[in-house]
Design an enzyme around this catalytic site. Structure first.
Site, PDB file in Angstrom:
ATOM      1  N   ASP A 116     -10.362  -3.773  -5.213  1.00 30.95           N
ATOM      2  CA  ASP A 116      -9.659  -2.818  -4.341  1.00 30.95           C
ATOM      3  C   ASP A 116     -10.271  -1.428  -4.521  1.00 30.95           C
ATOM      4  O   ASP A 116     -10.158  -0.816  -5.585  1.00 30.95           O
ATOM      5  CB  ASP A 116      -8.162  -2.817  -4.718  1.00 30.95           C
ATOM      6  CG  ASP A 116      -7.312  -2.083  -3.696  1.00 30.95           C
ATOM      7  OD1 ASP A 116      -7.835  -1.166  -3.029  1.00 30.95           O
ATOM      8  OD2 ASP A 116      -6.125  -2.423  -3.571  1.00 30.95           O
ATOM      9  N   SER A 169       0.839  -1.201   0.000  1.00 30.45           N
ATOM     10  CA  SER A 169       0.000   0.000   0.000  1.00 30.45           C
ATOM     11  C   SER A 169       0.879   1.258   0.000  1.00 30.45           C
ATOM     12  O   SER A 169       1.617   1.484  -0.955  1.00 30.45           O
ATOM     13  CB  SER A 169      -0.957  -0.088   1.200  1.00 30.45           C
ATOM     14  OG  SER A 169      -1.919   0.915   1.153  1.00 30.45           O
ATOM     15  N   HIS A 208      -8.316  -4.488  -0.852  1.00 28.42           N
ATOM     16  CA  HIS A 208      -7.006  -3.897  -0.570  1.00 28.42           C
ATOM     17  C   HIS A 208      -6.159  -4.751   0.375  1.00 28.42           C
ATOM     18  O   HIS A 208      -4.959  -4.542   0.495  1.00 28.42           O
ATOM     19  CB  HIS A 208      -7.210  -2.489   0.015  1.00 28.42           C
ATOM     20  CG  HIS A 208      -5.986  -1.633  -0.061  1.00 28.42           C
ATOM     21  ND1 HIS A 208      -5.441  -1.214  -1.259  1.00 28.42           N
ATOM     22  CD2 HIS A 208      -5.186  -1.112   0.908  1.00 28.42           C
ATOM     23  CE1 HIS A 208      -4.372  -0.472  -1.023  1.00 28.42           C
ATOM     24  NE2 HIS A 208      -4.189  -0.397   0.291  1.00 28.42           N
TER      25      HIS A 208
HETATM   26  C1  MLT Z   1      -1.299   6.095  -0.068  1.00 28.24           C
HETATM   27  O1  MLT Z   1      -1.709   7.101   0.501  1.00 28.24           O
HETATM   28  O2  MLT Z   1      -0.112   5.832  -0.228  1.00 28.24           O
HETATM   29  C2  MLT Z   1      -2.336   5.168  -0.606  1.00 28.24           C
HETATM   30  O3  MLT Z   1      -3.559   5.790  -0.673  1.00 28.24           O
HETATM   31  C3  MLT Z   1      -2.427   3.927   0.197  1.00 28.24           C
HETATM   32  C4  MLT Z   1      -2.700   4.228   1.642  1.00 28.24           C
HETATM   33  O4  MLT Z   1      -3.834   4.491   2.000  1.00 28.24           O
HETATM   34  O5  MLT Z   1      -1.800   4.223   2.407  1.00 28.24           O
END
Ligand code: MLT
Length: 206
Positions: free
Chosen positions: A158, A108, A189
């Protein structure tokens, strides 16, 4: 081992001599402990280098600031990506691992900074496993990735990472010369067993 003289709070766990080093990059709200078990499962002989993201969103560590869901602070992303590239070099000196044999495993937010590392510092990683990554930014000119192996795993359901965004990232990396494999699972996700298995197989085949 934790060492405060390096720029990121982190854990380092030594593996078998000569083995590659997995750079473990956690998701939002995680820390340096989160992915150690996953790293060990993915490549049992590897050294594990696991930094904690230096940005706080409330109480949640992240690797770079964001302005909203999926909307990134590109200046901070640039600074944090550069700092992470430097950290890899300093950690290699300190712990004595081969800095030309570092493979990122990011989930992520951690996958997003790993993708940013590939695009801004093409020599910093020998490969990357991007678990639920999105396109961090679009480079003005494509980096030279010269066959760098990259596995992207993504979920068809996702809600954070639209399929088109994942495909865009895969396209940018391919156009830069990376050797990209894309693994889709039916879920969302979260990490699925199927993608962990796919990542372990991909890593052991490198
Ligand atoms: C990010 O902010 O890098 C992506 O949206 C994934 C997350 O929620 O961390």
């Amino acid at each position: 081992m934790t060492n405060v003289t390096l720029d990121f709070v982190h854990r380092y766990v030594e593996g078998t001599p000569g083995a590659p080093t997995l750079l473990l990059l956690h998701g939002t709200g995680g820390d340096e402990n989160d992915l150690l078990d996953l790293g060990r499962e993915l490549l049992p002989e590897a050294n594990l280098l696991s930094p904690r993201g230096r940005v706080l969103e409330g109480a949640s560590p992240r690797f770079f600031r964001r302005l909203g869901a999926g909307v990134f602070d590109l200046e901070d992303l640039r600074l944090q990506t550069d700092a992470l590239a430097e950290f890899i070099g300093s950690a290699a000196e300190q712990y004595g691992f081969d800095k030309t044999h570092v493979i990122a495993v990011g989930y992520s937010n951690g996958a997003n900074i790993a993708a940013s590392l590939l695009l801004r510092h093409p020599g910093a990683l020998a490969g990357a496993v991007l678990l639920h990554a999105m396109t961090p930014f679009v480079p003005d000119t494509p980096p030279v990735l010269n066959g760098t192996p990259v596995l992207i795993t993504a979920g068809r359901m996702d809600l954070m990472v639209p399929a088109a965004n994942v495909e865009h990232l895969a396209r940018i990396l391919k156009e830069s010369g990376a050797n990209v494999s894309l693994h889709w699972s039916p879920g969302g996700h979260g990490l699925s067993e199927a993608e962990v298995t796919a990542a372990a197989q991909w890593l052991s085949a490198l």
